[in-house]
Scaffold this motif. Structure first.
Motif, short mmCIF file in Angstrom:
data_model
loop_
_atom_site.label_atom_id
_atom_site.label_comp_id
_atom_site.label_asym_id
_atom_site.label_seq_id
_atom_site.Cartn_x
_atom_site.Cartn_y
_atom_site.Cartn_z
N PRO A 72 38.50 27.22 30.57
CA PRO A 72 39.16 28.39 29.45
C PRO A 72 37.96 29.09 28.80
N ALA A 73 38.09 30.55 28.56
CA ALA A 73 37.00 31.21 28.23
C ALA A 73 37.56 32.40 27.37
N GLN A 74 36.93 33.06 26.56
CA GLN A 74 37.01 34.29 26.13
C GLN A 74 36.96 35.34 27.00
N VAL A 75 38.07 35.98 27.53
CA VAL A 75 37.96 36.73 28.69
C VAL A 75 38.45 38.18 28.14
N CYS A 76 38.21 39.06 28.86
CA CYS A 76 38.59 40.47 28.62
C CYS A 76 38.42 41.11 29.92
N MET A 77 39.67 42.25 29.96
CA MET A 77 39.92 42.92 31.13
C MET A 77 39.50 44.51 30.78
N TRP A 78 39.54 45.29 31.83
CA TRP A 78 39.16 46.69 31.89
C TRP A 78 39.81 47.32 33.16
N MET A 79 39.75 48.79 33.02
CA MET A 79 40.56 49.19 34.24
C MET A 79 39.71 50.27 35.04
N LYS A 80 38.42 50.15 35.13
CA LYS A 80 37.70 51.11 35.75
C LYS A 80 38.05 50.94 37.25
N ASN A 81 38.28 52.11 37.81
CA ASN A 81 38.74 52.37 39.19
C ASN A 81 40.10 51.85 39.51
N THR A 82 40.85 51.61 38.63
CA THR A 82 42.18 51.03 38.89
C THR A 82 43.11 52.46 38.44
N LEU A 83 43.96 52.49 39.55
CA LEU A 83 44.81 53.72 39.36
C LEU A 83 46.11 53.83 38.63
N VAL A 84 46.40 52.43 38.55
CA VAL A 84 47.83 52.00 38.05
C VAL A 84 47.93 51.67 36.85
N PRO A 85 48.62 52.07 36.02
CA PRO A 85 48.83 51.71 34.73
C PRO A 85 49.37 50.13 34.73
N LEU A 86 48.86 49.20 33.88
CA LEU A 86 49.06 47.75 33.87
C LEU A 86 49.15 47.35 32.48
N SER A 87 49.94 46.07 32.68
CA SER A 87 49.93 45.11 31.32
C SER A 87 49.41 44.01 31.66
N VAL A 88 48.76 43.51 30.90
CA VAL A 88 47.92 41.83 31.31
C VAL A 88 48.40 41.16 30.27
N ALA A 89 48.90 39.89 30.84
CA ALA A 89 49.04 38.74 29.98
C ALA A 89 47.92 37.66 30.15
N PHE A 90 47.42 37.44 28.85
CA PHE A 90 46.35 36.32 28.97
C PHE A 90 47.19 34.94 28.66
N ILE A 91 46.79 34.06 29.36
CA ILE A 91 47.47 32.59 29.60
C ILE A 91 46.54 31.58 29.30
N ASP A 92 47.10 30.44 28.64
CA ASP A 92 46.24 29.41 28.38
C ASP A 92 46.28 28.25 29.44
N GLU A 93 45.69 27.26 29.47
CA GLU A 93 45.64 26.06 30.75
C GLU A 93 46.87 25.74 30.81
N GLY A 94 47.78 25.53 29.94
CA GLY A 94 49.07 25.01 29.96
C GLY A 94 50.06 26.15 30.60
N GLY A 95 49.72 27.26 30.87
CA GLY A 95 50.57 28.30 31.40
C GLY A 95 51.31 29.11 30.28
N LYS A 96 51.04 29.03 28.99
CA LYS A 96 51.68 29.74 27.98
C LYS A 96 51.19 30.93 27.69
N ILE A 97 51.72 32.11 27.80
CA ILE A 97 51.27 33.44 27.38
C ILE A 97 50.56 33.58 25.87
N ILE A 98 49.22 33.66 25.78
CA ILE A 98 48.58 34.17 24.57
C ILE A 98 48.97 35.29 23.86
N ASN A 99 48.63 36.48 24.64
CA ASN A 99 48.79 37.72 24.13
C ASN A 99 48.93 38.79 25.52
#
Length: 147
Positions: A72-99
């Motif tokens: 588990p860590a404080q993670v961030c994502m970005w979209m450099k060189n990514t051509l498709v609009p995306l949604s990202v779900a951040f998930i804890d170690e138990g599988g629950k979506i955080i945000n």
């Protein structure tokens, strides 16, 4: 040397260059979010996480990519060189979506987990909202980190 032989040699010489731009092959696992099944490519190594969904021109409707972090860590994502609009779900170690965050193509804005995350699941933009999947929903079938 015949022309066909020259063409063969030239094609063989160029083949490695073409493979540099081919979509990477990631292992695929089925995940579930309630009644929905997701075919998720798994990005488990540092190199795979860096590549992610870069340069893809489309993503199938129920396909995505799950990013597996070693702890588990404080993670961030970005979209450099990514051509498709995306949604990202951040998930804890138990599988629950955080945000869940929506991301625009080819941007370097950071989209971060609200707390320590073990996974990030990228899907087509709006997929989670369309399926009424929200923070607190459990994603089942997530691969385990190698210790």
């Amino acid at each position: 040397m015949k022309i066909s032989t020259r063409v063969s040699i030239l094609a063989s010489a160029l083949l490695p260059l073409g493979s540099v731009y081919a979509e990477p092959q990631f292992p695929v696992v089925p995940l579930t979010a309630g009644m929905y099944v997701i075919q998720a490519e798994v990005a488990a190594t540092e190199a795979q996480r860096q590549q992610g969904l870069m340069f893809r021109e489309k993503l199938a409707p129920n396909a995505g990519m799950v990013f597996l972090f070693n702890r588990p860590a404080q993670v961030c994502m970005w979209m450099k060189n990514t051509l498709v609009p995306l949604s990202v779900a951040f998930i804890d170690e138990g599988g629950k979506i955080i945000n869940i965050e929506d991301m625009q193509p080819q941007t370097t804005n950071s989209h971060c987990a609200g707390s320590q995350a073990s996974y990030a699941l990228e899907m087509n933009k709006g997929w989670f909202a369309q399926k009424n999947i929200k923070p607190g929903t459990v994603i089942a079938g997530l691969p385990k980190a190698r210790q």
